[in-house]
Motif scaffolding. Structure first.
Motif, PDB file in Angstrom:
ATOM      1  N   GLN A 313     -38.537  -3.104 -17.822  1.00 50.47           N
ATOM      2  CA  GLN A 313     -39.692  -3.599 -18.560  1.00 50.47           C
ATOM      3  C   GLN A 313     -40.312  -2.504 -19.419  1.00 50.47           C
ATOM      4  O   GLN A 313     -40.405  -1.353 -19.012  1.00 50.47           O
ATOM      5  CB  GLN A 313     -40.733  -4.133 -17.580  1.00 50.47           C
ATOM      6  CG  GLN A 313     -41.893  -4.858 -18.249  1.00 50.47           C
ATOM      7  CD  GLN A 313     -42.812  -5.483 -17.209  1.00 50.47           C
ATOM      8  OE1 GLN A 313     -43.272  -4.802 -16.309  1.00 50.47           O
ATOM      9  NE2 GLN A 313     -43.064  -6.776 -17.338  1.00 50.47           N
ATOM     10  N   ASP A 314     -40.727  -2.857 -20.633  1.00 51.53           N
ATOM     11  CA  ASP A 314     -41.471  -1.943 -21.497  1.00 51.53           C
ATOM     12  C   ASP A 314     -42.962  -2.222 -21.341  1.00 51.53           C
ATOM     13  O   ASP A 314     -43.391  -3.381 -21.285  1.00 51.53           O
ATOM     14  CB  ASP A 314     -41.076  -2.140 -22.966  1.00 51.53           C
ATOM     15  CG  ASP A 314     -39.665  -1.641 -23.241  1.00 51.53           C
ATOM     16  OD1 ASP A 314     -39.305  -0.587 -22.687  1.00 51.53           O
ATOM     17  OD2 ASP A 314     -38.934  -2.304 -23.992  1.00 51.53           O
ATOM     18  N   LEU A 315     -43.740  -1.153 -21.280  1.00 48.29           N
ATOM     19  CA  LEU A 315     -45.178  -1.255 -21.073  1.00 48.29           C
ATOM     20  C   LEU A 315     -45.926  -0.581 -22.212  1.00 48.29           C
ATOM     21  O   LEU A 315     -45.453   0.410 -22.781  1.00 48.29           O
ATOM     22  CB  LEU A 315     -45.587  -0.586 -19.753  1.00 48.29           C
ATOM     23  CG  LEU A 315     -44.835  -1.028 -18.494  1.00 48.29           C
ATOM     24  CD1 LEU A 315     -45.251  -0.159 -17.306  1.00 48.29           C
ATOM     25  CD2 LEU A 315     -45.105  -2.492 -18.198  1.00 48.29           C
ATOM     26  N   ILE A 316     -47.091  -1.116 -22.545  1.00 47.71           N
ATOM     27  CA  ILE A 316     -48.000  -0.505 -23.509  1.00 47.71           C
ATOM     28  C   ILE A 316     -49.162   0.086 -22.732  1.00 47.71           C
ATOM     29  O   ILE A 316     -49.739  -0.568 -21.859  1.00 47.71           O
ATOM     30  CB  ILE A 316     -48.523  -1.554 -24.517  1.00 47.71           C
ATOM     31  CG1 ILE A 316     -47.389  -2.044 -25.421  1.00 47.71           C
ATOM     32  CG2 ILE A 316     -49.654  -0.988 -25.356  1.00 47.71           C
ATOM     33  CD1 ILE A 316     -47.811  -3.170 -26.343  1.00 47.71           C
ATOM     34  N   LEU A 317     -49.499   1.337 -23.051  1.00 42.97           N
ATOM     35  CA  LEU A 317     -50.576   2.024 -22.336  1.00 42.97           C
ATOM     36  C   LEU A 317     -51.608   2.564 -23.314  1.00 42.97           C
ATOM     37  O   LEU A 317     -51.262   3.199 -24.310  1.00 42.97           O
ATOM     38  CB  LEU A 317     -50.016   3.194 -21.519  1.00 42.97           C
ATOM     39  CG  LEU A 317     -49.531   2.886 -20.101  1.00 42.97           C
ATOM     40  CD1 LEU A 317     -48.792   4.093 -19.553  1.00 42.97           C
ATOM     41  CD2 LEU A 317     -50.714   2.550 -19.206  1.00 42.97           C
TER      42      LEU A 317
END
Length: 561
Positions: A313-317
């Protein structure tokens, strides 16, 4: 956070079986608009509530992540930096339903003429200009477009302040130079006034960190207005774009706040990734020197891991600063562009520690789903020299008492029950509000209330005296954002009687995690599960007498009684 009355933990061993894919139901229409599409195809996500709300810019693929954000009379304007030279008005970039109050006609109107040149002495080809009345923000305040270094506006006579954000772009509309030029005090009287802002006196923004680092992004925050109500202007630049800020003196009239936030990354040669999250607290002037050394004695260390329950999964922080008492007199600190993280992974943050600044992290799965699906947030009050190890999206995501929308998740006052929308929490205590579902309340077995779970605040009349109540939540999470926590059911049963003072009701909630692989993914075989039970904050202290957990041996999802 309020003190939790008691904590109990249980460690259980469960057989684990593969989980089938399930289709998530479509989310209901949101009650409040939190997601906006700009004319450029970019988006803005509005997070937080009330005066703590923050617009977060989400560029379309191939677009620059830099935008200039202003807030005047309670309304945000978010403009992609590269679009300024194409605009004659900012109206299409206002966020939210309210209209800015702008300039109100007066019998004594005069011309305010604003001119600006950049750090090379050339007229500002494209810029946004903010004019603030420091006597009364509602009397005359305006944000608009400056073209060819010139802007003219008729304003009522009085005291003003001016800020100009200049963006020089290439032929593809990518920012090349970014500049913030301001004049603290301007008096407009009969005959008008002229403000000439000269970027040739501005200094480049840079940061010096204890370990080698590469600049990633910086954003300056400028706030101006009369005491008690300020307008704000946030402007920044990414790596590869020069960023200049001009000095400005303390105000003679009203209030001036200037702050800076930045992110520095470890160089590619570093064995393990790290970053610096830098916060320069608000000051009452804009300093001449724009090189900011980071003192290692002021840093805390945060080690983060990103397991998630969806491998790959790719996450935005977002890294943010939270300040106490954010409001019209003390706007929120500037927000940096987001960074992307690929799970599973780990990194280290060196976070500057300063009075009045708390670390606030926000995370979203980058899955192309609904804009708030999977949102989780953490708030840390750090101390210099402290070292913390934390996880994001760890374990199961379960209902928990809300800590954002109201002072109490479920409270009784006299014969009235008051509640707020349910929050979600993962095993690490990160919180969010993205469940969709139904909340019901029964009184002596008869249903007296039903509504949705998200964004709801309610009051419900109760019978006098003592009765038996059951508060139930049946909610779902988008299966694109999570694999383990797509459906949760929970019921709290309790006796409640008429009270003289408001009191939180005695309900437990839990945090849960499977101790499996680094993805928090279930696999065939046996693994341990940890549960932490907590009271609703402020509720009467009562011991946990027993806990039971069951898991089916077929391909059904685990259930909790």
């Amino acid at each position: 956070m309020r003190k939790i009355a008691s904590v109990a933990a249980a460690l259980l061993t469960l057989p684990l079986v593969p989980l089938p894919a399930t289709a998530a139901p479509p989310p209901p229409e949101p009650q409040l608009q939190r997601y906006f599409t700009l004319p450029t195809g970019d988006h803005v996500l509005l997070t937080g509530h009330g005066e703590s709300a923050k617009p977060r810019f989400l560029p379309a693929p191939g677009h620059s992540p830099i935008a200039v954000t202003s807030k005047v009379n309670g309304q945000f304007t978010v403009v992609p930096a590269g679009q300024l030279k194409h605009l004659t008005s900012l109206d299409a970039y206002r966020i939210g339903p309210a209209e800015p109050r702008g300039v109100e006609a007066s019998s004594q109107m005069s011309l305010l003429h604003v001119k600006a040149v950049n750090h090379t002495g050339k007229k500002a080809a494209a810029a946004e200009v903010l004019v603030v009345n420091t006597d009364n923000l509602a009397t005359a305040s305006w944000d608009g477009v400056m073209l060819d270094g010139d802007a003219r506006i008729q304003v009522p006579n009085g005291h003003y302040s001016v800020a100009v954000a200049i963006f020089d772009t290439d032929e593809h509309d990518n920012p090349v130079n970014t500049e913030l030029l301001t004049q603290t005090d301007v008096t407009v009287s009969t005959g008008g006034a002229t403000v000439a802002l000269d970027g040739r006196a501005a200094h480049p923004v840079s940061f010096v960190t204890p370990l080698p680092s590469v600049h990633q992004a910086a954003v300056a925050g400028w706030e101006r207005g009369p005491k008690g109500r300020l307008a704000s202007f946030d402007i920044g630049a990414m790596a590869g774009t020069s960023f200049y800020v001009g000095a400005a003196e303390k105000p003679k009239y009203g209030v001036l706040n200037f702050s800076m936030v930045a992110r520095e990354l470890s160089p590619p040669s570093a064995p393990k990734p790290y970053s610096y999250f830098i916060g320069i607290p608000k000051a009452d002037h804009v300093p001449i020197e724009q090189t900011y050394p980071v003192n290692p004695a002021t840093l805390a260390t945060v080690d983060s891991t990103y397991p998630t329950d969806l491998p790959g999964q790719d996450l935005i922080l977002w890294d943010d600063w939270a300040i106490p008492g954010a409001g019209p007199a003390n706007p929120a600190m500037p927000t940096l562009p987001y960074v992307e993280v690929h799970a599973p992974s780990a990194d280290r943050r060196y976070v500057t520690v300063a009075p009045g600044l708390d670390y606030d992290g926000l995370m979203l799965p980058n899955d192309g789903g609904a804009p708030l699906d999977g949102e989780l947030e953490r708030h840390l009050t750090l101390k210099a020299g402290e070292h913390r190890s934390l996880t994001w999206r760890d374990g199961l995501i379960l209902p928990a008492p809300a800590t954002v929308d109201g002072p109490c998740f479920l409270c009784r006052t006299a014969d009235k029950l008051a509640g707020v929308g349910v929050m979600d929490t993962d095993a690490a205590g990160d919180i969010g509000q993205w469940s969709q579902g139904t909340t019901t309340i029964t009184e002596d077995g008869k249903q007296i209330y039903q509504d949705t779970t998200q964004g709801v605040m309610f009051e419900q009349a109760l019978k006098a005296g003592k009765h038996r109540y059951a508060y139930s939540i049946d909610d779902t999470h988008d299966g694109v954002a999570t694999n383990l926590s797509t459906h949760t059911q929970i019921t709290w049963g309790f006796d409640s009687a008429t009270t003289a003072k408001s009191a939180p009701l005695p309900i437990f909630y839990s945090r849960a995690a499977f101790n499996t692989d680094r993805h928090s993914s279930l696999a065939p075989g046996e693994a341990t599960m940890s549960l932490v039970f907590q009271h609703q904050p402020g509720a009467a202290d009562s011991p946990l007498k027993s806990a039971a957990v069951s898991s089916p041996t077929t391909t059904a999802r685990p259930g909790f009684p």
